[in-house]
Scaffold this active site. Sequence first.
Site, PDB file in Angstrom:
ATOM      1  N   LYS A 150       0.711  -1.123  -0.108  1.00 22.99           N
ATOM      2  CA  LYS A 150      -0.032  -0.027  -0.028  1.00 22.99           C
ATOM      3  C   LYS A 150       1.064   1.282   0.073  1.00 22.99           C
ATOM      4  CE  LYS A 150      -4.197  -1.881   2.386  1.00 22.99           C
ATOM      5  NZ  LYS A 150      -3.793  -3.206   2.667  1.00 22.99           N
ATOM      6  N   HIS A 155      -4.332   2.342  -0.841  1.00 24.61           N
ATOM      7  CA  HIS A 155      -5.201   1.687  -0.283  1.00 24.61           C
ATOM      8  C   HIS A 155      -6.491   1.316  -1.317  1.00 24.61           C
ATOM      9  CE1 HIS A 155      -7.482  -1.101   2.328  1.00 24.61           C
ATOM     10  NE2 HIS A 155      -7.502  -0.176   3.595  1.00 24.61           N
ATOM     11  N   PHE A 172     -13.018  -2.124   8.406  1.00 21.85           N
ATOM     12  CA  PHE A 172     -13.876  -1.148   9.221  1.00 21.85           C
ATOM     13  C   PHE A 172     -14.959  -2.398   9.575  1.00 21.85           C
ATOM     14  CE2 PHE A 172     -13.471   3.488   7.943  1.00 21.85           C
ATOM     15  CZ  PHE A 172     -12.422   3.583   8.150  1.00 21.85           C
TER      16      PHE A 172
END
Length: 416
Positions: free
Chosen positions: A339, A344, A403
């Site tokens: 990344k 990302h 998340f």
Amino acid sequence: MAARRRVVITGLGTVNPLGLEVASFWEACLAGRSGVGEIRSFDASPLRTRIAAEVHGFAAEDHLDRRLARRLDRYGQLFLVAAGQALADASLAYAEDDPAAERAGVAVGSGIGGILTFQEGMDAMRRRGYERVSPYAIPQIICNMAAGQVSIDHHLYGPSLCAVTACAASANALGDAAEAIRRGDADVMLAGGAEAAITEFALAAFSQARALSTRNEDPGGASRPFDAGRDGFVMGEGAAALVLEDEAHARGRGAAIYGVLSGYGMSSDGYHITLPRPGGAGAARAMAAALRSAGLRPGEIDYINAHGTSTPANDAAETAAIKAVFGEQAHRVPVSSTKSMTGHLLGGAGALEALVCVLAIRDGVVPPTVNYTDPDPECDLDYVPNEARRLPVRAAMSNSFGFGGHNVALVITAPD
């Protein structure tokens, strides 16, 4: 009880900020080039963050029928092209009436789906009225449409699914696809992920959450995983696809085999909607589960492609998780975050990083973590700083965390 089927990797494809196909991507990755720059796709000057890792030089009409391209959101366009590359690389093609097509499926991961279409549709409706909303808007927006369109275009009539687990999505898609093969539900699965969320709304939302780097004056140095100066992630876009296959099926048709998807582990932090659990306990459980699934000990892993987002909390938690699982081996195993170069890719990240692991095994070289200049005392592992490293890789782990506390680890091993 029937023997557990072995899942091998026979095809690769990608479109991402470092390259429009596998070879150019890998060359740039090993050279440590950054795909991050000032945003060109819209005027980002009012935003706090004005940089991203965009895919340049990609026109969907160069790869897809024009009418088809117009019916797909950008994330779907990117995945369809990567999928075509992977199937061609695997020398697989199915006719519409081919009975074998019923044993071939598709699994795609996307965290957000067609957010560009959603934003444009809302703008059109507010400015010009409800009748200006496209009749294709819903199929363009929904996350599963990339899987659906690949199934339609390539006559894949077996299992078809979509994982939507934020930044773990395409790693879940790969793991779930492998499980479908192991269960005997399919012989072949085209699996991967895509994201194209570099939009005004998404940048504004992530920026308001203080998740993005604001190093606008130094785009190439903005994504700096594990570095003490890291200040947030850099959004990227792109797609990656891998062809997974039952080993007996692949050998029966004389396919070239890149590697084996040997292990798949999952867990949930159960802690916070965006932050990882401090200490990385959830991530550690996923990594340990992947090792058990692969039948490997920590000391047998030669390389870890880290989730490594360049956010303070995530990098520290992942480092702690690696230490918890690998113990005294933690400082021995090379860990890098690509990344730092690609940005990302959100839901598409896991598939691209699994592809990196496959190439590391194939070529005996691991890519660097670029922009690593100021060590963080909390992040004290071997992050392969700034230059690729030659070393034999027989087993690699790829970490993906999202998340909501979604944790996924994959283990990929060399073919026999």
